[in-house]
Structures are given as structure tokens and as C-alpha cells.
Write an enzyme that holds these catalytic residues in place. Structure first.
Site, short mmCIF file in Angstrom:
data_model
loop_
_atom_site.label_atom_id
_atom_site.label_comp_id
_atom_site.label_asym_id
_atom_site.label_seq_id
_atom_site.Cartn_x
_atom_site.Cartn_y
_atom_site.Cartn_z
N ASP A 197 4.13 7.43 -45.54
CA ASP A 197 3.95 6.21 -44.75
C ASP A 197 2.68 6.32 -43.92
O ASP A 197 1.96 7.33 -44.01
CB ASP A 197 5.18 5.94 -43.87
N HIS A 258 1.16 0.83 -46.18
CA HIS A 258 1.84 1.97 -45.54
C HIS A 258 1.28 3.29 -46.07
O HIS A 258 2.01 4.24 -46.31
CB HIS A 258 3.36 1.91 -45.79
N GLU A 322 4.90 -4.86 -47.03
CA GLU A 322 4.01 -5.00 -45.87
C GLU A 322 2.61 -4.46 -46.14
O GLU A 322 2.15 -3.55 -45.47
CB GLU A 322 4.62 -4.27 -44.66
C1 TNX Z 1 10.05 -2.71 -41.96
S1 TNX Z 1 11.76 -2.31 -44.43
C2 TNX Z 1 9.56 -1.71 -42.79
C3 TNX Z 1 9.48 -0.33 -42.29
C4 TNX Z 1 9.87 -0.23 -40.85
C5 TNX Z 1 11.10 -1.09 -40.62
C6 TNX Z 1 11.68 -0.97 -39.24
C7 TNX Z 1 10.36 -2.09 -44.96
C8 TNX Z 1 10.25 -2.15 -46.38
N1 TNX Z 1 9.33 -1.92 -44.12
O1 TNX Z 1 8.19 0.18 -42.52
O2 TNX Z 1 10.12 1.10 -40.54
O3 TNX Z 1 10.77 -2.43 -40.86
O4 TNX Z 1 12.94 -1.59 -39.16
#
Ligand code: TNX
Length: 768
Positions: A197, A258, A322
Site C-alpha cells: 500500500d 495505493h 482508489e
Molecule cells: C478504503 S476499501 C480503502 C482502504 C482504506 C479503507 C479504510 C479499499 C479498497 N480502500 O485503502 O484503508 O478505506 O476504511
């Protein structure tokens, strides 16, 4: 006639020997079918064990070791199916890869399954039928009995998952193994291991040593670095340990977003190739991998080459969530790639990356799993499995497109980094609501899919433990238990067998005792006040303190300063007080286990008189102190750089400096605001804030100095005030506290009249 009589007698017999499922059977997840007989089977020093069929030994070896250790009995080998023998038999006639049956009569126990996994699950159920001491570390003198019953059991879903995130906070291999061991007891069979990440790269890749040298090291801004990664040997060890417990480990390599930790190690992976550090804040990073560069794909291929041999699972998670596209818009290489492929939108580049990686993984025999963003941009190979996290939408859409789906919606309690009960009374979380009843109520097959006959595309369900706010293994355990038991039950138990009241009976009864025997620090809710908990209650004549706990629990309390225990009064109705009192209370489970003690300070006060300054003008006076203070106490006699500027809103305290997120060398500061607050009418007022301190009339009403990451505060406090002006002073301490910058707080101070609604202190209420 005779026939009818016979049937009547027979059914009476069946009814009495096999009364409906009742006490003594507290298995989690609840089995598909249970018939309770009368009486018990007792283990004695002469009880024997029979394990029949290739590979069966592997499934029940741990069971035998536990029972031998706890009872002190030898459990030597016996003949399968004989009297005083506990038998585990591989038997092809039992339907289903993970299914099993258990027959317990007065003199013998027979477990059957067609495959070792089923025997393993039968053994887990037997352990839960025995006294909780079987899970203890000592040999105990318990009454080693199991209720006479017949169980026929099989899972609802093939994929019953839990995700661990060692990236934000590292979780050593030993702790991962402990969780695998615990989760497998509840028939969880997939560990989704989120290994890379923005904030940390956690898996050794021999060809790219900088990934763990640079990418596994995050600046904490308190003089330390957060570090940790798994060597390939450790990974192999964890995967083998999991396999012994019938848990398949699904690795995740996050791309194209990420990926900041990797980019910090190998800057050429991003569009601009800038030298950055692993991300020091939580949230979504804008710097991502560059799909315009061929060597970025070479890198992914090399990493996959080293990862795939470590994980025998047929699934490989490639992240995909994301991934902002701002950089791609400005990047000549990305734009050239789009041009060459005839793309018009950057979203297509996202599916281009996923597509290339998918094809490569296919050559390794792997099916990809990705977060639901992998649907964006179209063109997703139909073999790809979609993990629906932004609600159920992604999962529904994916199933309509004939993708297999894993449900893990943050909107329905499956994010175990969300709150368990009252945010003021539990470890700091990211927010959101994942109470145990909410998790339990979730059905992984959305109605739309069931109605459309597409329910079979749902492979299963998973709980996600993102670790931004879970800094230690102990903190993780308090988040996982007991909620993981609810996840296990919605994943395993047939829909028509779900029953929340019965679940709570099991989870808060024997379930809690078993966890306790294993040394698990499970979350037990402290009593909360309806409408939001207040630590310091003020009243002028009398007050009633109302308390509540989650369904299935009770409350004990004292008002004489003693520590509440099992013998203390049970809370029945609001506690009426007319003099200054400390109410001490604890939540109690039916098992007798209790929450940590909570104290509510109720103070009888006279209404504090208003101040009468000669003249006032709007706004508060602010002083700013450059520096990384970390606490209000450290501010001490610091010199303010900027004095007595007038601010209209208290929020301004936290938005002063030209503060740059995510970069080394930014400047921290602290700031104070003081003046008067105008109170509309006589009464008791409550205040809440995430600032370090709040003073009213020179009295320190709130001090958040004991909270390291200021995202929620347990210190809401009341005071009795006359209408008019009262002194107010707020202290803000800026800094990054383990990934959370206090600059991200709203920065306000809220108030409410006792029993009323929360409101912000408006500019019209502040003077100096
Ligand atoms: C969203 S869930 C994210 C994570 C974060 C999380 C915190 C997802 C696929 N991505 O990177 O840790 O929210 O709740």
C-alpha cells in the site's frame, strides 16, 4: 389404527429424545441442522480416538492435541465407531467438500465428512461443545461432557473471508498465525492478505530490495519510523500454517493506485519519477503507477513472478481501488499510450492496466480479484472476481455482467475498522458504524440478485480490517472479536437459520468464555449514555443518568466509589443523583465477563456567574506557536510568533500555516484562541472538541492530552452557566499523529444545552 398409534408413539419418542435445539449447543457459526438428544457423552481417561482415512490425521491432529492437553487423558487409538471412542471417519457418502455430520450418543461420538476439511470443521464444532477450558493453556478438572445430539452441517458460501492489512501498521507473522488459528475455529477459510500500500510495502521481493528497505519505512514524525515486512520464508511458513487449518491465503498486490511505498523505492514507477517517501498520512494518494511506461509493467511482472510461487491459491488480488487519474492526465507517456490505443478517457487506462496484469496472471493459472473499481473503464475479463466494497452496487453490477462476486460492503458493517458501539467508549476508529447486530443482519446475496436469479454469482463474504487505527495486535483482536463471529455466521449459516437473539446468546455466553480461555482481548461494550456519552455531567439540583448497552448485555454500577463487580447492583432504570457522585459502571455479558470500568463524574454546581467586561468586540484572539509540540503541556512557555490576531471562528485555529500534506519538511504549529462565549440562557451546557484542551471560565473542562490520535474524544463535559459572557480558551496542537494530521479535524468546538441538539459555536457567540 395400529399404524397411526405406532407413528404417534414414534414421534413422541423422537420429540422427547431429540427436543428442539436447546442449551448446551452453542456452536458458532450456527450449524445448518441440529437435533438435541437427552443427556451427555463424557470423556474419561479411558476414552479413545479413532481417525480413519488418508489425510484425516492432518485435519484432527490439532483437536486431539488440545483435548489431550486440557483433559490430561491419553486418548489412545481406538476402533472407529466403537463404544467410548471419538471417531473421525472420511466417508464419501457425506455430500459437500466442507460438510460434516456429528452423532453424539451416550457412549460414543462419530464425525463424518467426505473430505479432510469437513472433519476439521467437525472437530471445531466438537471443541465448542466441550467446556471452554478445552481452549485453555492448562490441564483442567472440568466436567468433560458433550451434549447428545446429531448435527448435519455445510457452509452457505465457499468463500468465507477476513482481510488483514499489515501495510498501515505492520502485523508480525506470529500474530497473523494467531489470527488464522482463531478465525479457522469459526470456519473462516480465506485470509485476504493486503501486502502492499501507500504507507508500506510488506513482502520481500528479491529482485527489488529497495521495496522493503525504503518502502517498508514510514516516518511517524515523533522521531521514530514504523517498519516491518515479511521475508519470503515467513510468507511460506504462514501459508503452510494456514493450509493446516484449511485457510487459503489470497495475496493482494495493489495497483495501479495505493502504490506509493513502491514508488518511493523505485521512483521511475510513477509518471513524474519524483523521489518521494512512503505516504505518511492516511487517505487516498494522488501519485500512482504510470501505465504509459513499459518498465512499470516489467516491474509488476517481476513482482508477480516472485509472489505467485508463494501462494498456491487460485485467486490473486490486484487491488485496483482508489487510483486517482490526475497524474495520467498530465503525463505525456500516458497520453501517448491513450492515443496509440484510441482511448478517450483516463478510466480506460485503468482497465488497460488491470487487463494486462490479468492476462499475465492467467499464464500463471491465477484468477484475479479486484476492488469494485476494476469494473470502471469497461473491458474486464469475465473471469475476474469483483470485491464489492463501496456498498453493494459494484457487486450487483458485476454479477449482472456474469462476474463472480465477493461481498464486503463498507455500508453494511463489513468494515471492521468502523465503530463497534459508542465511538467515545472504544479505541479510535475511522468512523462509520459496524455494530455486531448490523453485521449480523447483512445478507451477502442482495435482493436484486436473488430476484434476477443471479445469486449464485456471489461466492461469499468478507470482513475487512484496515489498520490505519489498529496499531497493534492487541488492538486488532479487540476489533475482530466478537465481530468476526458474526461475519463467520453470515458466511456459513443458511439464511433461514440466522437468529440474532440466539447468536448473541452463543457469542456472549460460551463463545465469550472460549475466547477468554484463549487469551483473546475481546471487545465488551462499556455502558453508554443514550444520545452520546458524557464523561463529566453537571447539574444544579438533581440529575438522572441513563445508561445502555448492546442487546444481550447488562450493566452493573456503584455510586459509593467502589469498583463494580458481579455482586454490584444491576442497572434497571436511570440513576437519580442529587449530590456530587462518581458513577462507576461496567457492561456484563451473560458469561459473566465484564467490560473495563467506566467512570462518569456527576458534579452538583451552582450556575457560574457571567463576566461583565467593559467593552467587547466580535471574534477571539489567536496566538500561533511554530514548532512540533505534540502536547498542550509542551507548549508551556513557548514564544508566540504571531499574537492577538482576531479570528471569527474557532476552526481557524487549525488552518493557519501553509501546511503541505504528505511531504517531509513541513512546518507544525500550535495555536490558542481566547475570549468570551455568549451563553443564551441559564442552564447546563455540554461541550465537545478534538482540540487538545478547552477551558471555560478558566476551568479546564476538556483535556484530550491522553489521546494520541485525536479523531474522537471520550471527554465530553458539561458545566452550569448563567446567561451572558463566559471566558473561553481553546488550545490546538498541530502535528501528524500516526498518519492522522490534527489539521484534518474540523477544528470546531460544539455545544448543546443539556439534553438538546449539538450545534457549532457560531461567530455571533464569540467576543474578545
Ligand atoms: C478504503 S476499501 C480503502 C482502504 C482504506 C479503507 C479504510 C479499499 C479498497 N480502500 O485503502 O484503508 O478505506 O476504511
Amino acid at each position: 389404527m395400529l399404524r397411526k398409534l405406532f407413528i404417534l408413539v414414534l414421534s413422541l419418542f423422537v420429540l422427547t429424545t431429540y427436543a428442539a435445539e436447546a442449551n448446551g449447543i452453542e456452536i458458532i457459526p450456527r450449524p445448518a441442522k441440529v437435533e438435541r438428544g437427552e443427556g451427555y457423552f463424557r470423556l474419561t481417561p479411558r476414552t479413545r480416538l479413532a481417525v480413519k482415512g488418508d489425510d484425516a490425521e492432518r485435519a484432527v491432529g490439532a483437536f486431539a492435541a488440545k483435548v489431550r492437553h486440557a483433559t490430561g487423558y491419553a486418548l489412545s487409538a481406538g476402533k472407529a465407531g466403537s463404544a467410548n471412542v471419538v471417531s473421525f471417519v472420511l466417508d464419501k457418502s457425506v455430500n459437500g467438500d466442507e460438510a460434516y455430520t456429528i452423532d453424539i450418543s451416550h457412549d460414543r461420538v462419530v464425525c463424518r465428512a467426505s473430505r479432510p476439511a469437513g472433519l476439521f470443521y467437525a472437530a471445531q464444532s466438537l471443541l465448542q461443545l466441550l467446556p471452554a477450558e478445552v481452549e485453555g493453556s492448562k490441564t483442567a478438572a472440568a466436567d468433560w461432557k458433550m451434549p447428545v445430539c446429531r448435527i448435519e452441517d455445510a457452509p452457505r458460501f465457499a468463500y468465507r473471508g477476513m482481510m488483514l492489512d499489515p501495510c498501515r501498521h505492520f502485523l508480525p507473522a506470529e500474530d497473523v498465525k494467531r489470527q488464522i488459528d482463531l478465525l479457522s475455529s469459526y470456519k473462516i477459510n480465506r485470509l485476504h492478505w493486503h501486502l502492499t500500500d501507500d504507507q508500506g510495502w510488506r513482502i520481500e521481493i528479491k529482485k527489488y530490495p529497495e521495496l522493503t528497505k525504503v518502502g517498508a519505512r514510514r516516518n511517524m514524525f515523533d522521531g521514530t519510523f514504523h517498519t516491518g515486512f515479511y521475508t519470503q520464508d515467513e510468507i511460506r511458513d504462514v501459508v503452510a500454517y494456514a493450509a493446516e487449518r484449511f485457510v487459503e491465503v489470497v495475496p493482494e498486490l495493489e495497483l495501479p493506485g495505493h502504490g506509493m511505498a513502491a514508488i518511493a523505492a523505485y521512483p521511475h514507477l510513477s509518471c513524474r519519477g519524483e523521489q518521494l517517501t512512503p505516504r505518511v498520512l492516511w487517505g487516498v494518494e494522488e501519485v500512482v503507477m504510470c501505465p504509459g511506461k513499459e518498465d512499470m509493467f516489467d516491474f509488476l511482472r517481476d513482482v508477480i513472478d516472485e509472489m505467485t510461487p508463494l501462494f498456491p491459491s487460485g485467486l490473486f488480488h490486484i487491488g485496483g481501488d482508489e487510483s486517482p487519474r490526475y497524474e495520467w492526465k498530465k503525463c505525456p507517456k500516458c497520453q501517448a499510450r491513450m492515443h496509440e490505443l484510441g482511448y478517450t478517457k483516463e478510466a480506460q487506462l485503468q482497465s488497460y492496466v488491470i487487463g494486462r496484469v490479468e492476462k499475465y496472471l492467467r499464464t500463471k493459472g491465477k484468477t484475479i480479484v479486484g476492488w469494485d473499481e476494476i469494473l470502471e473503464g469497461g473491458d474486464l475479463d469475465t473471469t475476474a472476481v469483483v470485491m464489492s466494497w463501496r456498498g453493494e452496487k459494484g457487486g450487483i453490477e458485476a454479477a449482472r455482467q456474469h462476474h463472480h462476486v465477493l461481498m464486503t460492503p463498507s455500508s453494511h458493517g463489513l468494515y471492521l475498522d468502523h465503530n463497534q458501539y459508542d465511538p467515545a467508549l472504544e479505541q479510535i476508529s475511522i468512523g462509520g458504524n459496524a455494530t455486531i447486530d448490523r453485521i449480523y443482519a447483512y445478507d451477502p446475496v442482495p435482493e436484486q440478485l436473488r430476484e434476477a436469479g443471479l445469486g449464485h454469482y456471489v461466492l461469499g463474504v468478507q470482513g475487512n480490517n484496515w489498520s490505519e487505527y489498529t496499531p497493534t495486535a492487541a488492538a486488532l483482536e479487540a476489533r475482530l472479536y466478537p465481530r468476526a463471529l458474526a461475519v463467520a455466521e453470515i458466511a456459513w449459516t443458511p439464511l433461514e437459520r440466522k437468529d440474532f437473539k440466539d447468536f448473541v446468546r452463543r457469542a456472549y455466553g460460551e463463545g465469550a468464555r472460549q475466547l477468554d480461555s484463549r487469551g483473546v482481548r475481546q471487545f465488551i461494550a462499556q455502558p453508554a449514555q443514550p444520545g452520546g456519552s458524557t464523561e463529566r455531567v453537571a447539574f444544579t439540583d438533581e440529575v438522572e443518568i441513563a445508561l445502555e448497552v448492546p442487546e444481550g448485555m447488562q450493566i452493573v454500577y456503584t455510586v459509593d466509589g467502589s469498583r463494580p463487580d458481579a455482586a454490584s447492583p444491576r442497572y434497571e432504570s436511570p440513576i437519580r443523583l442529587s449530590s456530587t457522585t462518581v458513577v462507576r459502571c461496567r457492561g456484563v455479558l451473560p458469561s459473566g465477563l465484564m467490560s473495563p470500568m467506566r467512570e462518569i463524574w456527576a458534579e452538583r454546581q451552582a450556575l457560574a456567574p457571567a463576566c461583565r467586561p467593559d467593552t467587547v468586540s466580535p471574534g477571539l484572539l489567536m496566538n500561533v506557536y511554530p514548532g512540533n509540540f505534540r502536547t498542550a503541556a509542551a507548549l508551556g512557555s513557548a514564544q508566540a510568533a504571531k499574537t492577538d490576531s482576531v479570528i471569527k471562528k474557532i476552526e481557524t485555529l487549525r488552518s493557519m500555516a501553509g501546511w503541505l500534506p504528505a511531504v517531509d519538511g513541513y512546518k507544525d504549529y500550535a495555536a490558542t484562541a481566547e475570549g468570551y462565549i455568549s451563553i443564551p440562557e441559564d442552564g447546563v451546557y455540554e461541550f465537545r472538541t478534538l482540540h487538545a484542551q478547552l477551558f471555560i471560565d478558566d476551568r479546564r473542562l476538556i483535556d484530550n492530552g491522553d489521546i494520541f490520535v485525536l479523531r474522537s474524544s471520550p471527554h465530553n463535559a458539561q458545566c452550569a452557566l448563567r446567561a451572558g459572557l463566559h471566558k473561553i480558551r481553546a488550545v490546538f496542537v498541530g502535528g501528524i499523529f500516526d498518519g492522522w494530521p490534527t489539521y484534518w479535524n474540523e477544528g470546531n468546538v460544539d455545544f448543546r444545552p443539556s439534553g438538546g441538539k449539538w450545534q457549532k459555536i457560531g461567530a455571533d457567540m464569540l467576543f474578545h
